[in-house]
Design a protein around this motif. Structure first.
Motif, PDB file in Angstrom:
ATOM      1  N   GLU A  52       0.829  -1.207   0.000  1.00  0.00           N
ATOM      2  CA  GLU A  52       0.000   0.000   0.000  1.00  0.00           C
ATOM      3  C   GLU A  52       0.863   1.256   0.000  1.00  0.00           C
ATOM      4  OE1 GLU A  52      -1.824   1.722   3.760  1.00  0.00           O
ATOM      5  OE2 GLU A  52      -3.564   0.736   2.871  1.00  0.00           O
ATOM      6  N   GLN A  53       1.905   1.248   0.818  1.00  0.00           N
ATOM      7  CA  GLN A  53       2.796   2.406   0.886  1.00  0.00           C
ATOM      8  C   GLN A  53       3.585   2.580  -0.409  1.00  0.00           C
ATOM      9  OE1 GLN A  53       3.086   4.666   3.791  1.00  0.00           O
ATOM     10  NE2 GLN A  53       1.104   3.625   3.807  1.00  0.00           N
ATOM     11  N   ALA A  54       4.026   1.474  -0.996  1.00  0.00           N
ATOM     12  CA  ALA A  54       4.793   1.547  -2.237  1.00  0.00           C
ATOM     13  C   ALA A  54       3.971   2.193  -3.346  1.00  0.00           C
ATOM     14  CB  ALA A  54       5.239   0.148  -2.662  1.00  0.00           C
ATOM     15  N   ASN A  84      -0.771 -12.858  -6.297  1.00  0.00           N
ATOM     16  CA  ASN A  84      -1.128 -11.685  -7.092  1.00  0.00           C
ATOM     17  C   ASN A  84      -0.458 -10.429  -6.545  1.00  0.00           C
ATOM     18  OD1 ASN A  84      -2.896 -10.543  -9.261  1.00  0.00           O
ATOM     19  ND2 ASN A  84      -3.735  -9.407  -7.537  1.00  0.00           N
ATOM     20  N   ASN A  85      -0.446 -10.297  -5.208  1.00  0.00           N
ATOM     21  CA  ASN A  85       0.175  -9.124  -4.590  1.00  0.00           C
ATOM     22  C   ASN A  85       1.693  -9.140  -4.750  1.00  0.00           C
ATOM     23  OD1 ASN A  85      -2.227  -7.933  -3.703  1.00  0.00           O
ATOM     24  ND2 ASN A  85      -2.250  -9.115  -1.819  1.00  0.00           N
ATOM     25  N   TRP A  86       2.266 -10.324  -4.719  1.00  0.00           N
ATOM     26  CA  TRP A  86       3.701 -10.461  -4.957  1.00  0.00           C
ATOM     27  C   TRP A  86       4.045  -9.929  -6.350  1.00  0.00           C
ATOM     28  CZ3 TRP A  86       6.453 -15.937  -4.872  1.00  0.00           C
ATOM     29  CH2 TRP A  86       7.817 -15.770  -5.083  1.00  0.00           C
ATOM     30  N   ALA A  87       3.244 -10.326  -7.324  1.00  0.00           N
ATOM     31  CA  ALA A  87       3.463  -9.852  -8.692  1.00  0.00           C
ATOM     32  C   ALA A  87       3.271  -8.343  -8.795  1.00  0.00           C
ATOM     33  CB  ALA A  87       2.514 -10.571  -9.648  1.00  0.00           C
ATOM     34  N   GLU A  88       2.273  -7.822  -8.088  1.00  0.00           N
ATOM     35  CA  GLU A  88       2.032  -6.380  -8.105  1.00  0.00           C
ATOM     36  C   GLU A  88       3.215  -5.632  -7.501  1.00  0.00           C
ATOM     37  OE1 GLU A  88       0.253  -2.796  -8.835  1.00  0.00           O
ATOM     38  OE2 GLU A  88      -0.348  -4.774  -9.539  1.00  0.00           O
ATOM     39  N   ALA A  89       3.782  -6.191  -6.428  1.00  0.00           N
ATOM     40  CA  ALA A  89       4.951  -5.567  -5.792  1.00  0.00           C
ATOM     41  C   ALA A  89       6.143  -5.559  -6.749  1.00  0.00           C
ATOM     42  CB  ALA A  89       5.302  -6.304  -4.507  1.00  0.00           C
ATOM     43  N   LEU A  90       6.360  -6.646  -7.463  1.00  0.00           N
ATOM     44  CA  LEU A  90       7.460  -6.694  -8.426  1.00  0.00           C
ATOM     45  C   LEU A  90       7.248  -5.696  -9.560  1.00  0.00           C
ATOM     46  CD1 LEU A  90       8.067 -10.552  -8.678  1.00  0.00           C
ATOM     47  CD2 LEU A  90       9.594  -8.857  -7.656  1.00  0.00           C
ATOM     48  N   THR A  91       5.992  -5.506  -9.946  1.00  0.00           N
ATOM     49  CA  THR A  91       5.687  -4.522 -10.987  1.00  0.00           C
ATOM     50  C   THR A  91       6.044  -3.118 -10.516  1.00  0.00           C
ATOM     51  OG1 THR A  91       3.888  -5.905 -11.839  1.00  0.00           O
ATOM     52  CG2 THR A  91       3.870  -3.576 -12.461  1.00  0.00           C
ATOM     53  N   LEU A  92       5.653  -2.788  -9.275  1.00  0.00           N
ATOM     54  CA  LEU A  92       5.979  -1.469  -8.722  1.00  0.00           C
ATOM     55  C   LEU A  92       7.488  -1.299  -8.550  1.00  0.00           C
ATOM     56  CD1 LEU A  92       3.171  -1.077  -6.022  1.00  0.00           C
ATOM     57  CD2 LEU A  92       3.404   0.206  -8.143  1.00  0.00           C
ATOM     58  N   VAL A 105      -2.209 -15.631 -14.998  1.00  0.00           N
ATOM     59  CA  VAL A 105      -2.401 -14.193 -15.228  1.00  0.00           C
ATOM     60  C   VAL A 105      -1.079 -13.449 -15.056  1.00  0.00           C
ATOM     61  CG1 VAL A 105      -3.546 -12.120 -14.346  1.00  0.00           C
ATOM     62  CG2 VAL A 105      -4.839 -14.247 -14.564  1.00  0.00           C
ATOM     63  N   VAL A 106      -0.317 -13.839 -14.028  1.00  0.00           N
ATOM     64  CA  VAL A 106       0.987 -13.202 -13.794  1.00  0.00           C
ATOM     65  C   VAL A 106       1.920 -13.452 -14.978  1.00  0.00           C
ATOM     66  CG1 VAL A 106       3.045 -13.205 -12.333  1.00  0.00           C
ATOM     67  CG2 VAL A 106       0.772 -13.310 -11.283  1.00  0.00           C
ATOM     68  N   ALA A 107       1.936 -14.674 -15.465  1.00  0.00           N
ATOM     69  CA  ALA A 107       2.779 -14.997 -16.614  1.00  0.00           C
ATOM     70  C   ALA A 107       2.353 -14.199 -17.850  1.00  0.00           C
ATOM     71  CB  ALA A 107       2.716 -16.493 -16.904  1.00  0.00           C
ATOM     72  N   THR A 108       1.049 -14.011 -18.010  1.00  0.00           N
ATOM     73  CA  THR A 108       0.545 -13.214 -19.126  1.00  0.00           C
ATOM     74  C   THR A 108       1.047 -11.780 -19.027  1.00  0.00           C
ATOM     75  OG1 THR A 108      -1.451 -14.592 -19.294  1.00  0.00           O
ATOM     76  CG2 THR A 108      -1.525 -12.416 -20.321  1.00  0.00           C
ATOM     77  N   ARG A 109       0.991 -11.220 -17.817  1.00  0.00           N
ATOM     78  CA  ARG A 109       1.465  -9.846 -17.602  1.00  0.00           C
ATOM     79  C   ARG A 109       2.960  -9.733 -17.887  1.00  0.00           C
ATOM     80  NH1 ARG A 109      -0.535  -8.525 -11.668  1.00  0.00           N
ATOM     81  NH2 ARG A 109       0.903  -6.772 -11.967  1.00  0.00           N
ATOM     82  N   ALA A 167       7.985  -5.370   0.011  1.00  0.00           N
ATOM     83  CA  ALA A 167       6.671  -6.007  -0.053  1.00  0.00           C
ATOM     84  C   ALA A 167       6.754  -7.343  -0.773  1.00  0.00           C
ATOM     85  CB  ALA A 167       5.670  -5.085  -0.747  1.00  0.00           C
ATOM     86  N   ALA A 168       7.495  -7.392  -1.872  1.00  0.00           N
ATOM     87  CA  ALA A 168       7.641  -8.632  -2.633  1.00  0.00           C
ATOM     88  C   ALA A 168       8.254  -9.729  -1.756  1.00  0.00           C
ATOM     89  CB  ALA A 168       8.493  -8.394  -3.875  1.00  0.00           C
TER      90      ALA A 168
END
Length: 502
Positions: A243-245, A282-290, A321-325, A260-261
């Motif tokens: 959330e903070q990131a 899903n959140n792990w992937a979101e953290a790596l994206t950020l 879904v993560v692999a697709t992204r 976060a990741a």
């Protein structure tokens, strides 16, 4: 967040007290390297007998009388005990602790009320004084440091910790913070930091909250007694870091997102079978994206590819879904195939599988998952359009005019069918638990008007119907949108389907 206290956590250490090697009748026990003698000088030996009487006293007045006498004796010419500082400080800590545990006793009473003779009108902070006595023992006898650390988790620490937890659960944040900090003066363990993390979070001090949750994780270590507490702190820490990131920029965002990741990765390792694991992936992937670390996105689903049988169908679908992204189409396809293999009635898995086949120009392979998809989600526009997309692709690849025309006609057929659905449906949510599941459908009225009874069947892993439930839409005008929630009660619900809405 509601906090609970596991009394077993202090079973091994509670009420551990020091005892001289020469006096087995005295309370507790110490290591061989820590030798505290409460028999020297003779005044201390007499006090140790009074201590035993006070501990055994059932009458509060008798106990207070003994404690008052002991306080006076300890405070009168303390130089008499200068040759046995550890023994003196130990006895003082025990007397102060018993005073602090007296029902109705203030934690900052006037000294004279306890029997102390020096500075009689001043107040004494009992917790501070006990902490000082423990520190004095260690200063005089460093070999006793480990024993003092264990001794600190005593009845007073337990009472303060329970008060902190109770106040936190009741939403009394100032009281919770007060008792937690007092508890930490006795023993700086995981519980007090968990309370302080909760308090800071509710006061929107995210930095302090994350710090305290980190302390919980560190202090809990590998002790299984603290497993639930540690995992709870790791969960809140990971979510807050993510959330903070999201609200930071530049290097600060990257640094926080990386943390976060790592937290989500650790959380999955700690609870690989937890119901929230798909969300953690899903959140792990979101953290790596950020963190702008998409090159390592494959870490999120690496274990899924290596051992898909160990994963749930939902986790496999999330991995796809993560692999697709991450533009890993082959990995995504394998994961979606594994998800559907594990749960042939997975609406999300089927939809993603059909879309992945389309992305690989495998138009014929789209047919089977699309047939199954429309049997589960019959009013979904996109589900029927899968047939149109497949037909279009097959038409482009057809070499014979008749074949090309047949697939072109098929495209028109399915697109027309999708366009003419009286009600379009999107699955807004599906949650499944041990005893029930909830399906939320978002309806859009396409036809002029209508009123519908929506019937859903909830399925087990083999596809058998576990429960059937309905929901009424009420009257809908053209263009109206409405969510309906359908609950199915039954064990081990795995999937769902709803009957066509006509």
């Amino acid at each position: 967040m509601r906090l609970t206290f596991m009394a077993g956590a202090v079973a091994a250490a509670s009420l551990t007290a020091f005892v001289p090697a020469t006096a087995a009748a005295q309370p507790g026990g110490v290591s061989e390297s820590c030798n505290i003698d409460v028999n020297q000088p003779k005044e201390l030996a007499i006090l140790s007998l009074s201590y035993q009487q006070a501990k055994a006293a059932q009458n509060p007045e008798q106990r207070k009388k003994l404690l008052t006498t002991m306080s006076k004796e300890l405070d009168t010419k303390p130089e008499r005990f200068s040759k046995n500082v550890p023994g003196y400080q130990y006895m003082l800590s025990e007397v102060l602790k018993m005073w602090a545990l007296e029902p109705g006793m203030s934690q900052t009473p006037v000294r004279s009320s306890l029997g102390f003779v020096a500075n009689p009108t001043e107040t004494i902070d009992l917790v501070v004084a006990i902490d000082a006595a423990y520190k004095a023992i260690v200063a005089a006898s460093p070999a006793c440091e480990a024993d003092v650390k264990a001794q600190r988790q005593n009845e007073l620490w337990l009472a303060l910790t329970q008060s902190a937890l109770s106040a936190s659960n009741a939403g009394q944040l100032d009281s919770a913070e007060y008792y937690a900090k007092r508890s930490m003066m006795m023993s700086d363990g995981p519980y007090a930091h968990y309370v302080l993390g909760n308090v800071a979070n509710q006061k929107n001090d995210k930095k302090a909250a994350m710090m305290h949750w980190g302390h919980v994780i560190e202090r809990a270590g590998s002790d299984t007694v603290y497993r639930e507490l540690k995992n709870g702190s790791l969960y809140y820490l990971a979510l807050t870091q993510l959330e903070q990131a999201a609200g930071l920029q530049g290097g600060e965002q990257i640094d926080m997102a990386r943390k976060a990741a790592e937290s989500f990765k650790a959380l999955i390792a700690a609870q690989p079978d937890g119901p929230e694991v798909p969300n953690h992936y899903n959140n792990w992937a979101e953290a790596l994206t950020l963190a702008k670390d998409t090159l390592n996105m494959s870490q999120v689903y690496a274990d899924m590819l290596a051992n898909p049988d160990a994963q749930s169908d939902i986790s496999l679908a999330v991995g796809g879904v993560v692999a697709t992204r991450a533009n890993k189409a082959e990995d995504a396809l394998k994961l979606f195939e594994a998800s559907v293999k594990k749960n042939p009635n997975s609406r999300d898995g089927l939809r993603n599988l059909a879309a992945s086949y389309y992305g690989k120009d495998r138009f014929k392979d789209m047919w089977a998952p699309s047939v199954k998809l429309t049997s589960l989600d019959p009013n979904n526009y996109d589900a029927w359009m899968m047939f149109a997309y497949a037909s279009q692709g097959l038409s482009r690849g057809a070499k014979l005019p008749a074949e090309k025309k047949a697939w072109s006609d098929s495209l028109v057929k399915y697109q027309t069918f999708a366009d003419n659905l009286p009600v379009k449906v999107e699955v807004a949510g599906f949650t499944r638990g041990a005893e029930q599941a909830t399906l939320t459908l978002a309806l859009e009225q396409v036809a002029a008007a209508g009123s519908y009874t929506v019937t859903a069947e909830f399925l087990d892993e083999a596809g058998a119907v576990v429960a059937t439930a309905t929901a009424e839409t009420g009257a809908l005008k053209k263009g109206d949108r409405k969510n309906v929630e359908i609950k199915g009660v039954g064990q081990k619900i795995y999937a769902y389907r709803y009957k066509p809405i006509k």
